[in-house]
Design an enzyme around this catalytic site. Structure first.
Site, PDB file in Angstrom:
ATOM      1  N   TYR A 190       0.798  -1.193   0.133  1.00 14.88           N
ATOM      2  CA  TYR A 190      -0.109   0.150   0.032  1.00 14.88           C
ATOM      3  C   TYR A 190       0.871   1.347   0.030  1.00 14.88           C
ATOM      4  O   TYR A 190       0.621   1.969  -0.721  1.00 14.88           O
ATOM      5  CB  TYR A 190      -0.737  -0.111   1.390  1.00 14.88           C
ATOM      6  CG  TYR A 190      -1.884   1.149   1.383  1.00 14.88           C
ATOM      7  CD1 TYR A 190      -2.794   1.544   0.609  1.00 14.88           C
ATOM      8  CD2 TYR A 190      -1.311   2.221   2.596  1.00 14.88           C
ATOM      9  CE1 TYR A 190      -3.552   2.651   0.922  1.00 14.88           C
ATOM     10  CE2 TYR A 190      -2.044   3.313   2.570  1.00 14.88           C
ATOM     11  CZ  TYR A 190      -3.273   3.456   1.839  1.00 14.88           C
ATOM     12  OH  TYR A 190      -3.938   4.658   2.006  1.00 14.88           O
ATOM     13  N   GLN A 191       1.769   1.268   1.100  1.00 14.50           N
ATOM     14  CA  GLN A 191       2.455   2.552   1.154  1.00 14.50           C
ATOM     15  C   GLN A 191       3.312   2.777  -0.126  1.00 14.50           C
ATOM     16  O   GLN A 191       3.696   4.143  -0.728  1.00 14.50           O
ATOM     17  CB  GLN A 191       3.798   2.442   2.177  1.00 14.50           C
ATOM     18  CG  GLN A 191       3.039   1.872   3.494  1.00 14.50           C
ATOM     19  CD  GLN A 191       2.257   2.703   4.488  1.00 14.50           C
ATOM     20  OE1 GLN A 191       1.700   3.911   3.928  1.00 14.50           O
ATOM     21  NE2 GLN A 191       1.976   2.155   5.485  1.00 14.50           N
ATOM     22  N   TYR A 238      -6.507  -5.926   3.645  1.00 17.04           N
ATOM     23  CA  TYR A 238      -7.326  -5.149   3.578  1.00 17.04           C
ATOM     24  C   TYR A 238      -8.579  -6.030   2.887  1.00 17.04           C
ATOM     25  O   TYR A 238      -8.386  -7.039   2.623  1.00 17.04           O
ATOM     26  CB  TYR A 238      -7.120  -4.011   2.712  1.00 17.04           C
ATOM     27  CG  TYR A 238      -6.081  -2.919   2.998  1.00 17.04           C
ATOM     28  CD1 TYR A 238      -5.995  -2.644   4.295  1.00 17.04           C
ATOM     29  CD2 TYR A 238      -5.323  -2.060   2.033  1.00 17.04           C
ATOM     30  CE1 TYR A 238      -5.276  -1.866   4.797  1.00 17.04           C
ATOM     31  CE2 TYR A 238      -4.561  -0.985   2.643  1.00 17.04           C
ATOM     32  CZ  TYR A 238      -4.575  -0.957   4.098  1.00 17.04           C
ATOM     33  OH  TYR A 238      -3.628  -0.012   4.376  1.00 17.04           O
ATOM     34  N   ASP A 272      -3.729   9.942   2.077  1.00 18.51           N
ATOM     35  CA  ASP A 272      -3.603   8.333   2.940  1.00 18.51           C
ATOM     36  C   ASP A 272      -4.910   8.480   3.786  1.00 18.51           C
ATOM     37  O   ASP A 272      -4.339   8.706   4.997  1.00 18.51           O
ATOM     38  CB  ASP A 272      -2.070   8.285   3.165  1.00 18.51           C
ATOM     39  CG  ASP A 272      -1.897   7.116   4.086  1.00 18.51           C
ATOM     40  OD1 ASP A 272      -2.953   6.018   4.119  1.00 18.51           O
ATOM     41  OD2 ASP A 272      -1.359   6.950   4.785  1.00 18.51           O
ATOM     42  N   SER A 280      -8.305   6.955   5.797  1.00 14.33           N
ATOM     43  CA  SER A 280      -8.992   5.701   6.252  1.00 14.33           C
ATOM     44  C   SER A 280     -10.201   5.651   5.356  1.00 14.33           C
ATOM     45  O   SER A 280     -10.325   6.642   4.486  1.00 14.33           O
ATOM     46  CB  SER A 280      -9.182   5.791   8.148  1.00 14.33           C
ATOM     47  OG  SER A 280     -10.072   7.117   8.193  1.00 14.33           O
ATOM     48  N   ASP A 281     -11.326   4.796   5.602  1.00 12.21           N
ATOM     49  CA  ASP A 281     -12.607   4.667   4.808  1.00 12.21           C
ATOM     50  C   ASP A 281     -13.610   5.909   4.992  1.00 12.21           C
ATOM     51  O   ASP A 281     -13.161   6.528   6.003  1.00 12.21           O
ATOM     52  CB  ASP A 281     -12.984   3.271   5.106  1.00 12.21           C
ATOM     53  CG  ASP A 281     -12.281   2.167   4.632  1.00 12.21           C
ATOM     54  OD1 ASP A 281     -11.464   2.266   3.608  1.00 12.21           O
ATOM     55  OD2 ASP A 281     -12.047   1.083   5.437  1.00 12.21           O
TER      56      ASP A 281
END
Lengths: 318, 318
Positions: free
Chosen positions: A92-93, A254, A186, A188-189
């Site tokens: 991800y990063q 995820y 970046d 969260s949902d």
């Protein structure tokens, strides 16, 4: 949590967790609005075995939990949702960072919105061309906890090129127009503190804050779970940016095992082609474990059902 | 199963499930041999909410469960491990099938080893060039159950080009040397009935059974979980085949969300390049939901950490 046998952490979809807490049984719970917003994945759950809970407190904004897992290293959980594990965070990063950074020929000033665990910051600073990186994170507790329990992610908070701002991303953007070459969101949902970062007004603001030729990337959910949300986001971003493309990479912890990335540019160009190519040796020198130049291109190649859904989105009225 | 609240099915790693059944607590369970074999993913679990259990019996070979899930359609489970869900099966079925089928210029005779749910058969028969497809499945109950509860997968068991054999794949292969253009091994994990399908002697046999120019594909686990097993398999297959390559695709309900595919050819060539290219219209006409020709190439582009691990494997003694 006590839903699984003692010693396991289970990540439910937020709407399912609500229903379980309220003891609504079986399939009777109602779909919440969050399902449409993309912050839910009803009917499925993922669990990790806990060795030790390292931290658990409520910040001003959210519930912050860090535990040492048996097989995934330390794990950061916000409001019950896994944000990263030490074992697979690099996919991800690296992808959220290096897709826009390598698509840009010369990214000198970079802005990170969110990113409290420090992983994106670590990746941005691997680019020697960067002169200054500003990070605007709303929740200081996430940074402090990450420094302590995720030292490999939060490794660069003392870097001289860093300008750290604790505050609301929206407000920060409104005061910094035309300043940045690359902006990375970046978040969260789209439930809780990050909800506003998935709307059209946020992207209009990003457009103002990017310099000419600037490129942005945003966390943009999984095509297995949230194709409607993704189509919607691509629809409205195309009315703002001349270039909007979608990429993805597998991130095993995820929901559904995939994360998507929305990449937009202020000029018409193909961001799936890196402006700067890396040799294997250069990848090694930069400490890249996931990203490489071939993968940059491949990440934008989408499954047929995704391509079809997103091509419909391009036909939305502008 | 009763480990999660009533109404959820949880897939544990086989070694964890064993430990839980024996009430060994926390992290005290020993790693079983299966961890090294690739059939385990300790410390993590995936759950689906059940609407109704449709079938649950023991066959001669394994425990066979089918349930209707709340959000993934009907789900087939063998020995506690999810084999496919109606919602995301097409990624696995299409990639395992069409990577070798489109890499081959003219696949007339095709053999499927395993594949009892019928999904691979459905995909193979989308190629009009196919004259005969033989399927050798050891467990008849899987076929019968799939016909009843997974009708979209098991749609072609009455097709005139099908030669269905109920029996052991190993024995069948030994009697059919030099017969097939493409061989697809659609097996469960290397525990239980499929264990022998992950060893060197199986691949030596496949080499004998393929015609000149023949190509094989095999279920080859996830790089997030089983990189050692994958390196090992690539090491020994390279001592048999002039071409061995590795591809992957996201499948949301498999452990870690990724499935890998080992593709080998009897001649030196690059199987990441389709021998037959498809237009978008042809994809549509064939009913392909996941596969397309661009994705064929992209599926072979690997993350840096995987590329490094597998390049070491090529240096194993031949």
């Amino acid at each position: 949590m006590d839903l699984l046998q003692k010693g396991w952490f289970t990540e439910f979809s937020p709407d399912d967790l609500e229903a379980i807490k309220n003891e609504v049984s079986g399939t009777k719970q109602l779909k919440s609005d969050n399902v449409e917003l993309g912050g839910a994945w009803p009917g499925q759950a993922f669990s990790l075995q806990i060795e030790k809970v390292l931290f658990h407190e409520k910040s001003k904004y959210q519930d912050v939990l860090v535990f040492k897992s048996r097989t995934y290293g330390n794990v950061l959980v916000l409001d019950g949702i896994i944000q990263c594990t030490e074992r697979d965070e690099f996919s991800y990063q690296e992808m959220l960072t290096h897709l826009p950074m390598f698509a840009h020929p010369n990214p000198k000033k970079v802005l990170i919105v969110g990113g409290g665990d420090g992983g994106i910051l670590r990746e941005v600073l691997k680019h020697e061309v960067v002169e200054q990186v500003t990070m605007c994170e709303i929740d200081e507790m996430v940074i402090e906890v990450s420094k302590k329990y995720l030292p490999n992610m939060a490794a660069q908070f003392l870097h001289p090129k860093l300008n750290l701002v604790i505050g609301d991303g929206f407000k920060f953007l409104a005061e910094h127009k035309g300043e940045y070459d690359v902006i990375i969101t970046d978040s969260s949902d789209p439930i809780g503190p990050a909800e506003s970062l998935f709307g059209k007004s946020y992207y209009a603001l990003l457009n103002d804050v990017l310099r000419d030729g600037g490129i942005l990337s945003s966390q943009a959910e999984s095509y297995w779970l949230h194709l409607d949300l993704i189509s919607h986001m691509i629809g409205f971003t195309k009315s703002i940016f001349p270039t909007v493309q979608y990429a993805s990479s597998p991130v095993s912890t995820y929901p559904s095992g995939v994360m998507g990335y929305l990449i937009a540019a202020k000029e018409a160009r193909d961001v799936s082609i890196p402006a700067r190519e890396l040799s294997d040796d250069e990848c090694e020198k930069m400490g890249l474990r996931y990203y490489n130049s071939q993968l940059h291109r491949a990440a934008f190649v989408l499954p047929t059902f995704v391509k079809k859904a997103l091509s419909v989105a391009t036909k939305l009225p502008k």
